[in-house]
Write a protein that holds these residues in place. Structure first.
Motif, PDB file in Angstrom:
ATOM      1  N   VAL A   1       0.860  -1.137   0.226  1.00 59.66           N
ATOM      2  CA  VAL A   1      -0.001  -0.098   0.019  1.00 59.66           C
ATOM      3  C   VAL A   1       0.834   1.226  -0.107  1.00 59.66           C
ATOM      4  O   VAL A   1       1.940   1.258   0.775  1.00 59.66           O
ATOM      5  N   GLU A   2       0.360   2.269  -0.510  1.00 63.79           N
ATOM      6  CA  GLU A   2       1.207   3.414  -0.706  1.00 63.79           C
ATOM      7  C   GLU A   2       0.471   4.346   0.333  1.00 63.79           C
ATOM      8  O   GLU A   2      -0.702   4.597   0.461  1.00 63.79           O
ATOM      9  N   ILE A   3       1.372   5.332   1.163  1.00 63.49           N
ATOM     10  CA  ILE A   3       0.800   6.141   2.136  1.00 63.49           C
ATOM     11  C   ILE A   3       0.844   7.417   1.645  1.00 63.49           C
ATOM     12  O   ILE A   3       1.440   7.855   0.918  1.00 63.49           O
ATOM     13  N   ASP A   4      -0.454   7.943   1.958  1.00 61.55           N
ATOM     14  CA  ASP A   4      -0.554   9.527   1.795  1.00 61.55           C
ATOM     15  C   ASP A   4      -0.295  10.227   3.002  1.00 61.55           C
ATOM     16  O   ASP A   4      -1.104  10.159   3.877  1.00 61.55           O
ATOM     17  N   TRP A   5       0.859  11.398   2.931  1.00 62.93           N
ATOM     18  CA  TRP A   5       1.144  11.790   3.984  1.00 62.93           C
ATOM     19  C   TRP A   5       0.551  13.257   3.930  1.00 62.93           C
ATOM     20  O   TRP A   5       0.601  14.307   2.917  1.00 62.93           O
ATOM     21  N   ALA A   6       0.281  14.184   5.243  1.00 59.80           N
ATOM     22  CA  ALA A   6       0.103  15.449   5.070  1.00 59.80           C
ATOM     23  C   ALA A   6       0.185  16.094   6.480  1.00 59.80           C
ATOM     24  O   ALA A   6       0.474  15.153   7.406  1.00 59.80           O
ATOM     25  N   SER A   7       0.101  17.399   6.608  1.00 58.49           N
ATOM     26  CA  SER A   7       0.636  17.934   7.821  1.00 58.49           C
ATOM     27  C   SER A   7      -0.932  18.240   8.523  1.00 58.49           C
ATOM     28  O   SER A   7      -1.830  18.785   7.875  1.00 58.49           O
ATOM     29  N   ASP A   8      -1.122  17.952   9.850  1.00 57.86           N
ATOM     30  CA  ASP A   8      -2.295  18.326  10.717  1.00 57.86           C
ATOM     31  C   ASP A   8      -2.089  19.918  11.017  1.00 57.86           C
ATOM     32  O   ASP A   8      -1.237  20.299  10.865  1.00 57.86           O
ATOM     33  N   ARG A   9      -3.377  20.047  11.605  1.00 61.80           N
ATOM     34  CA  ARG A   9      -3.298  21.487  12.368  1.00 61.80           C
ATOM     35  C   ARG A   9      -2.089  21.879  13.387  1.00 61.80           C
ATOM     36  O   ARG A   9      -1.941  22.990  13.495  1.00 61.80           O
ATOM     37  N   SER A  10      -1.717  20.800  13.914  1.00 59.51           N
ATOM     38  CA  SER A  10      -0.667  20.925  14.825  1.00 59.51           C
ATOM     39  C   SER A  10       0.875  21.013  14.425  1.00 59.51           C
ATOM     40  O   SER A  10       1.928  21.118  15.031  1.00 59.51           O
ATOM     41  N   GLY A  11       0.809  20.811  13.090  1.00 57.88           N
ATOM     42  CA  GLY A  11       2.204  20.585  12.248  1.00 57.88           C
ATOM     43  C   GLY A  11       2.936  19.560  12.243  1.00 57.88           C
ATOM     44  O   GLY A  11       3.827  19.401  11.741  1.00 57.88           O
ATOM     45  N   TYR A  12       2.321  18.130  12.796  1.00 57.71           N
ATOM     46  CA  TYR A  12       2.721  16.862  12.923  1.00 57.71           C
ATOM     47  C   TYR A  12       2.272  16.316  11.300  1.00 57.71           C
ATOM     48  O   TYR A  12       1.435  16.627  10.708  1.00 57.71           O
ATOM     49  N   VAL A  13       3.397  15.729  11.077  1.00 56.38           N
ATOM     50  CA  VAL A  13       3.151  15.044   9.544  1.00 56.38           C
ATOM     51  C   VAL A  13       2.666  13.594   9.857  1.00 56.38           C
ATOM     52  O   VAL A  13       3.221  12.921  10.645  1.00 56.38           O
ATOM     53  N   VAL A  14       1.381  13.192   9.293  1.00 54.88           N
ATOM     54  CA  VAL A  14       0.447  12.054   9.820  1.00 54.88           C
ATOM     55  C   VAL A  14      -0.076  11.495   8.597  1.00 54.88           C
ATOM     56  O   VAL A  14       0.081  12.136   7.175  1.00 54.88           O
ATOM     57  N   PRO A  15      -0.204  10.054   8.402  1.00 57.29           N
ATOM     58  CA  PRO A  15      -0.820   9.548   7.320  1.00 57.29           C
ATOM     59  C   PRO A  15      -2.171   9.580   7.373  1.00 57.29           C
ATOM     60  O   PRO A  15      -2.844   9.511   8.067  1.00 57.29           O
ATOM     61  N   VAL A  16      -2.536  10.052   6.136  1.00 63.22           N
ATOM     62  CA  VAL A  16      -4.074  10.719   5.795  1.00 63.22           C
ATOM     63  C   VAL A  16      -4.800   9.554   5.133  1.00 63.22           C
ATOM     64  O   VAL A  16      -5.988   9.408   4.871  1.00 63.22           O
ATOM     65  N   GLY A  17      -4.063   8.421   4.376  1.00 61.61           N
ATOM     66  CA  GLY A  17      -4.794   7.617   3.462  1.00 61.61           C
ATOM     67  C   GLY A  17      -3.939   6.586   3.066  1.00 61.61           C
ATOM     68  O   GLY A  17      -2.583   6.679   3.214  1.00 61.61           O
ATOM     69  N   PHE A  18      -4.149   5.392   2.616  1.00 61.39           N
ATOM     70  CA  PHE A  18      -3.353   4.122   2.309  1.00 61.39           C
ATOM     71  C   PHE A  18      -4.105   3.688   0.989  1.00 61.39           C
ATOM     72  O   PHE A  18      -5.493   3.456   0.929  1.00 61.39           O
ATOM     73  N   ARG A  19      -3.554   3.629  -0.179  1.00 54.58           N
ATOM     74  CA  ARG A  19      -3.892   3.157  -1.341  1.00 54.58           C
ATOM     75  C   ARG A  19      -3.215   1.828  -1.747  1.00 54.58           C
ATOM     76  O   ARG A  19      -2.047   1.826  -1.664  1.00 54.58           O
ATOM     77  N   ARG A  20      -3.952   1.006  -2.249  1.00 55.19           N
ATOM     78  CA  ARG A  20      -3.567  -0.481  -2.529  1.00 55.19           C
ATOM     79  C   ARG A  20      -2.362  -0.249  -4.165  1.00 55.19           C
ATOM     80  O   ARG A  20      -3.090   0.504  -4.859  1.00 55.19           O
ATOM     81  N   VAL A  21      -1.437  -0.840  -4.097  1.00 54.22           N
ATOM     82  CA  VAL A  21      -0.615  -0.752  -5.382  1.00 54.22           C
ATOM     83  C   VAL A  21      -1.155  -1.990  -6.024  1.00 54.22           C
ATOM     84  O   VAL A  21      -0.828  -3.180  -5.640  1.00 54.22           O
ATOM     85  N   PRO A  22      -1.445  -1.776  -7.410  1.00 52.10           N
ATOM     86  CA  PRO A  22      -1.924  -3.013  -8.060  1.00 52.10           C
ATOM     87  C   PRO A  22      -0.609  -3.715  -8.296  1.00 52.10           C
ATOM     88  O   PRO A  22       0.390  -3.501  -8.504  1.00 52.10           O
ATOM     89  N   ALA A  23      -0.888  -5.209  -8.563  1.00 52.00           N
ATOM     90  CA  ALA A  23       0.034  -5.909  -8.912  1.00 52.00           C
ATOM     91  C   ALA A  23       0.913  -5.531 -10.348  1.00 52.00           C
ATOM     92  O   ALA A  23       2.091  -6.233 -10.311  1.00 52.00           O
ATOM     93  N   ARG A  24       0.500  -4.994 -11.098  1.00 51.30           N
ATOM     94  CA  ARG A  24       1.189  -4.455 -12.387  1.00 51.30           C
ATOM     95  C   ARG A  24       2.289  -3.697 -12.049  1.00 51.30           C
ATOM     96  O   ARG A  24       3.315  -3.825 -12.806  1.00 51.30           O
ATOM     97  N   TYR A  25       2.246  -2.988 -10.984  1.00 59.16           N
ATOM     98  CA  TYR A  25       3.570  -2.170 -10.342  1.00 59.16           C
ATOM     99  C   TYR A  25       4.274  -2.854  -9.530  1.00 59.16           C
ATOM    100  O   TYR A  25       5.218  -2.116  -9.189  1.00 59.16           O
ATOM    101  N   LEU A  26       4.241  -4.184  -9.641  1.00 61.22           N
ATOM    102  CA  LEU A  26       5.290  -4.839  -8.571  1.00 61.22           C
ATOM    103  C   LEU A  26       5.941  -5.849  -9.383  1.00 61.22           C
ATOM    104  O   LEU A  26       5.513  -6.465 -10.201  1.00 61.22           O
ATOM    105  N   GLY A  27       7.381  -6.262  -8.959  1.00 59.20           N
ATOM    106  CA  GLY A  27       8.031  -7.127  -9.417  1.00 59.20           C
ATOM    107  C   GLY A  27       8.892  -7.820  -8.540  1.00 59.20           C
ATOM    108  O   GLY A  27       9.200  -7.166  -7.438  1.00 59.20           O
TER     109      GLY A  27
END
Length: 532
Positions: A140-166
């Motif tokens: 899974v690929e992680i989407d990172w962003a900054s929250d209101r307090s300035g921390y860098v946190v994960p806000v989403g996870f997206r599955r990587v299709p098998a075509r992009y793996l080897g």
């Protein structure tokens, strides 16, 4: 804490799927044994997309497989993640370790105070990573962003299709950024903190052969063939047979009319026959074409049973008409829970080894005092046996034991110095005054007489000591001291107090004195640098 936005490499998506990645490639196809074998061989050589297409078709067309995968995915996704601060062995977590643990707790649960992983975004990551249990790997690929307090946190996870793996030349999982360039692979190390990769091996050897579904593929093929044969036989033998005997003197026109009427009776409930025709309707109950001994049903049963054993470790709890004793059912359930623990440990290892260190490094600048998560699958019978064993060893027999060991063994969070502690109520049994001498209620064997301390007085002293104990611990910890048991050593000292003399809290004792009638022990503070 680092007050900055996510680096550009973390903010921008790496994998951008196309419409092809959301379209089934083999849907509705009836595969031959040779085709299934070719897809499995391609997967073993590193063509993970071809193998994934086969697995997708298996999940689409095999209800038992889909049900079992849903069962284990949802069971693990719903387990609460208990975040624990970094703690040195036999020590206590520092203030910074507690702060990092609180941050991870908030980040993993969307900073809303949720205590389970069914909430986005982490729930989706757990669900997708659990695909590795059947397919051998999931990324899974992680989407990172900054929250209101300035921390860098994960806000989403997206599955990587098998075509992009080897699989690279070293046998490791890698990215295929351009699916058209099959031989061009990029190591995950080029994008640190951007992906979570889960590899669940069901066998040793090449990574492309690690998937459990590879072993189920031939059985799935038999299941599909059995289903096709079953449907075909239902058409042949399940439909009532229309039988007509016509006279030998019937003309060809009369025979054609009878035949047409029989044919039309498949869609109508009437027919017209020449006089003298003997019509019979025979039900489809031909022996040998239905039931548990039918070859097609047998193929389907064997495949379903193998699917249960492979993913759940047993098949009793999934059989509709399964019979057996309660003891057998409990054994099967224990086997299933053993596998659930293995699946949970797999998810925990991905979170502890990949996600949490990156969270701490991004926000603190260094990966130190890294918290970790634990999960626990409730098993009341085993927990009761473990508790009874510990009581016998450490309470009844008085064996010295590390407090940290008990916290970890029973998966109880270690309290911080500032936290309020639960104080159990102690009530000692009233001494038997029918004799001039009694045994000490603590079990140490020291005799007491009628003039000894009363049970009420002992209970009052113990309650007062327990009430003051948390404050004593906090003050000692703040001053850098240990609370040490100090017994009066003479010919009246009980073996219990003599064994605890000179030991600090957590090293053989957990409740402050008095420990028994007429106990003279007290607590003293000893600097940690001087304690031996």
């Amino acid at each position: 804490m680092s007050d900055s936005s996510p680096p550009a490499k973390l903010a921008a998506p790496v994998i951008r799927p196309s419409s092809r990645d959301f379209e089934p490639q083999l849907f509705g196809r009836s595969l031959s044994p040779d085709t299934v074998g070719a897809l499995l061989q391609a997967g073993a050589r590193g063509d993970l997309a071809a193998q994934s297409d086969l697995f997708n078709l298996m999940e689409d067309t095999w209800p038992r497989l889909r049900a079992n995968l849903q069962k284990i995915k949802n069971a693990i996704r719903k387990l609460p993640l208990n975040v624990q601060p970094f703690t040195a062995k036999n020590g206590k977590p520092s203030a910074s370790a507690q702060e990092k643990a609180a941050f991870v707790e908030s980040a993993l649960h969307l900073q809303r105070g949720y205590v389970d992983t069914t909430r986005a975004p982490l729930g989706s990551a757990v669900y997708e990573l659990m695909d590795a249990v059947a397919r051998g790997l999931s990324v899974v690929e992680i989407d990172w962003a900054s929250d209101r307090s300035g921390y860098v946190v994960p806000v989403g996870f997206r599955r990587v299709p098998a075509r992009y793996l080897g699989i690279d030349t070293g046998g490791a999982l890698a990215l295929r950024l351009d699916p058209a360039a099959f031989a061009t692979l990029t190591p995950f190390s080029r994008y640190p903190g951007k992906f979570l990769s889960g590899v669940f091996r069901s066998k040793s050897g090449a990574l492309g052969e690690a998937a459990q579904l590879r072993a189920l593929a031939p059985l799935w093929l038999g299941h599909m063939l059995g289903w096709e044969w079953l449907v075909q036989k239902a058409e042949l033998f399940g439909t009532p047979l229309r039988w007509a005997n016509y006279p030998t003197t019937a003309t060809q026109a009369e025979i054609d009319a009878i035949t047409a009427s029989l044919r039309n009776m498949g869609t109508a409930s009437w027919g017209a026959f020449p006089q003298g025709t003997d019509l019979q309707i025979l039900q489809g109950n031909t022996p040998g074409v239905a039931g548990p001994n039918d070859p097609s049903e047998r193929l389907m049963h064997i495949a379903d049973r193998a699917c249960d054993i492979m993913l759940l470790g047993q098949n009793l709890t999934t059989e509709q008409n399964g019979q057996g004793s309660r003891a057998a059912s409990e054994v099967h359930r224990e086997v299933e829970l053993d596998l659930y623990e293995t699946y949970a440990e797999f998810i925990v290892s991905v979170i502890n080894d990949q996600l949490i260190p990156q969270l701490i490094a991004l926000n603190w600048g260094s990966a130190e005092e890294i918290p970790f998560v634990e999960v626990e699958i409730p098993r009341p019978g085993r927990e009761q046996d473990m508790t009874a064993r510990d009581k016998t060893l450490f309470v009844d027999m008085g064996l010295p034991v590390s407090l940290q060991y008990l916290y970890e063994r029973h998966k109880v969070p270690s309290p911080s110095p500032s936290e309020a502690l639960f104080i159990p109520s102690h009530s000692s049994p009233a001494p038997d005054t029918s004799h001039s001498a009694q045994a000490c209620a603590c079990g140490c064997g020291a005799p007491i007489n009628a003039a000894s301390e009363s049970a009420q007085d002992l209970a009052a002293r113990q309650a007062a000591a327990q009430a003051a104990f948390p404050q004593q611990i906090a003050e000692a910890d703040e001053a850098g001291d240990y609370l040490v048991w100090d017994a009066t050593l003479d010919n009246r000292t009980t073996p219990l107090c003599e064994g605890r003399h000179g030991r600090r809290w957590g090293d053989g004792w957990f409740s402050p004195p008095p420990a028994h009638y007429n106990c003279r022990s007290t607590l003293i503070r000893v600097p940690k640098t001087l304690y031996k």
